[in-house]
Scaffold this motif. Sequence first.
Motif, PDB file in Angstrom:
ATOM      1  N   VAL A  44      -6.912  43.086  10.236  1.00 30.62           N
ATOM      2  CA  VAL A  44      -5.460  43.016  10.317  1.00 30.62           C
ATOM      3  C   VAL A  44      -4.908  44.432  10.322  1.00 30.62           C
ATOM      4  N   GLN A  45      -4.263  44.811  11.407  1.00 30.61           N
ATOM      5  CA  GLN A  45      -3.649  46.129  11.485  1.00 30.61           C
ATOM      6  C   GLN A  45      -2.357  46.111  10.672  1.00 30.61           C
ATOM      7  N   ILE A  46      -2.242  46.991   9.682  1.00 30.94           N
ATOM      8  CA  ILE A  46      -1.085  46.982   8.785  1.00 30.94           C
ATOM      9  C   ILE A  46      -0.135  48.140   9.081  1.00 30.94           C
ATOM     10  N   ASP A  47      -0.632  49.348   9.193  1.00 33.59           N
ATOM     11  CA  ASP A  47       0.182  50.523   9.543  1.00 33.59           C
ATOM     12  C   ASP A  47       1.419  50.657   8.657  1.00 33.59           C
ATOM     13  N   GLN A  48       1.207  50.596   7.366  1.00 36.57           N
ATOM     14  CA  GLN A  48       2.301  50.753   6.402  1.00 36.57           C
ATOM     15  C   GLN A  48       2.134  52.097   5.705  1.00 36.57           C
ATOM     16  N   THR A  49       3.187  52.915   5.739  1.00 36.89           N
ATOM     17  CA  THR A  49       3.135  54.256   5.160  1.00 36.89           C
ATOM     18  C   THR A  49       4.059  54.354   3.961  1.00 36.89           C
ATOM     19  N   GLN A  50       3.552  54.953   2.862  1.00 38.43           N
ATOM     20  CA  GLN A  50       4.332  55.122   1.651  1.00 38.43           C
ATOM     21  C   GLN A  50       4.103  56.525   1.086  1.00 38.43           C
ATOM     22  N   PRO A  51       5.128  57.107   0.457  1.00 37.91           N
ATOM     23  CA  PRO A  51       4.924  58.400  -0.199  1.00 37.91           C
ATOM     24  C   PRO A  51       4.114  58.225  -1.473  1.00 37.91           C
ATOM     25  N   VAL A  52       3.448  59.275  -1.884  1.00 41.37           N
ATOM     26  CA  VAL A  52       2.728  59.283  -3.144  1.00 41.37           C
ATOM     27  C   VAL A  52       3.703  59.636  -4.256  1.00 41.37           C
ATOM     28  N   SER A  53       3.729  58.797  -5.273  1.00 48.30           N
ATOM     29  CA  SER A  53       4.608  59.020  -6.415  1.00 48.30           C
ATOM     30  C   SER A  53       3.863  59.809  -7.470  1.00 48.30           C
ATOM     31  N   ILE A  87       3.216  68.617  -8.576  1.00 50.40           N
ATOM     32  CA  ILE A  87       1.912  68.712  -7.916  1.00 50.40           C
ATOM     33  C   ILE A  87       1.860  69.897  -6.950  1.00 50.40           C
ATOM     34  N   GLU A  88       2.690  70.916  -7.184  1.00 52.04           N
ATOM     35  CA  GLU A  88       2.572  72.108  -6.355  1.00 52.04           C
ATOM     36  C   GLU A  88       1.134  72.626  -6.406  1.00 52.04           C
ATOM     37  N   PRO A  89       0.594  73.065  -5.280  1.00 49.01           N
ATOM     38  CA  PRO A  89       1.242  73.438  -4.032  1.00 49.01           C
ATOM     39  C   PRO A  89       1.285  72.325  -2.973  1.00 49.01           C
ATOM     40  N   LEU A  90       1.030  71.074  -3.337  1.00 43.41           N
ATOM     41  CA  LEU A  90       1.062  70.002  -2.342  1.00 43.41           C
ATOM     42  C   LEU A  90       2.497  69.588  -2.038  1.00 43.41           C
ATOM     43  N   GLN A  91       2.730  69.199  -0.791  1.00 42.11           N
ATOM     44  CA  GLN A  91       4.042  68.735  -0.363  1.00 42.11           C
ATOM     45  C   GLN A  91       3.877  67.569   0.600  1.00 42.11           C
ATOM     46  N   ASP A  92       4.883  66.686   0.581  1.00 41.70           N
ATOM     47  CA  ASP A  92       4.984  65.612   1.587  1.00 41.70           C
ATOM     48  C   ASP A  92       3.707  64.778   1.674  1.00 41.70           C
ATOM     49  N   VAL A  93       3.147  64.424   0.532  1.00 40.34           N
ATOM     50  CA  VAL A  93       1.921  63.626   0.534  1.00 40.34           C
ATOM     51  C   VAL A  93       2.290  62.155   0.739  1.00 40.34           C
ATOM     52  N   SER A  94       1.686  61.536   1.728  1.00 43.97           N
ATOM     53  CA  SER A  94       1.924  60.112   1.992  1.00 43.97           C
ATOM     54  C   SER A  94       0.610  59.449   2.370  1.00 43.97           C
TER      55      SER A  94
END
Length: 363
Positions: free
Chosen positions: A89-98, A103-110
Amino acid sequence: MNDEHLKHILTKRAEQEIPETMDIREKLLNRLDIPGKLNLRPGLRMNRRWSALVAVLILVSATAAYALRQALIQPDPGLQKMLVENQVVQIDQTQPVSAEYNIEPLQDVSITLDYAYADSNRVAAAYQVTGTAAAGTAVQVYSNPTLVDADERSYPWLPNSFQQITETQAGTAGELFTLNGLMSFDASGVDNAPDTLHLKLRIDMAFTTAETRSEDQYLMMGAGETTFEFEVPFNPGRTITVGQSAPAGDLTVEVQKVVIAPSLTRVDLCLSSSTPFAVDQWLSWESPVTLDVNGERILTDLAAGFTGLKGEPLHADSPCRALNVPDALTEHLGQWVLTLDRFENKEAGITLPGPWTFTFDVN
């Protein structure tokens, strides 16, 4: 899944990837067995499960993996066929990491849940993690997926099914990283063959940088988590009652039933004695499996690993257990001759010679 199972699975993956010239496994395992050795930065919390994940996954190099998004993952033959036949089943659901902490230096983690699949022997899920880090960070990211259903029933990992690969490249915003993950979970505990499974997949993230690795190779920073809720059709497969016993040497094996699902076949069996299996590396037992159907050779020495029965954890002294054959066998009807060629534990250096052969009809 308890910490011992997690440690075994991740250690086995690491050992497959670590060069023979870098023999630090004994030191690593000793470290894993000593609680409280993991150094954490102030404000970060990490339980023992993550401690095991940290110590092993830092040693894991990129593994060949398959995802619909990238032609890099190579799953086992059973799941490969489900992909080829478009039964996932293709889901293709994207969510940000809470993230609970900075968590610097990481940015825009999903995280994107790519696809899922379920039958009576396994639930498989593939996902992709993306994000950026400051230039020069040399970030390495890791994931820890866990699965429960609507009744909060946990689904243990299937041994040797976890694959993840991280790619990093330079970009205008810094380092761009992508992690592709694929995990199979034991679905044998599902009762009453529901049409659909309502599932929750939680993915915990962590990372290291060049700086943290230089300070302590076992130091890992928590990067947050996200949970996907989704539905996937459930294929109950076919159950064959066998009820046959076969002796070889000092060991008799009784096959109670065989559950043939599209992506994987499970052999529920009992041993006349579990004593030979209760060694320190008891989670590493496997059996090469040979299968003939109507006189035609279908499988030769395909490695099959043990799990517990009905979704329960396997124990060292379990007299009854499940043997998982990771191939697609539902189309093979007729007389089956299933042979367990031997039981072997390469980590312990032990082989129990067979064979144990069982003949039954699959209609």
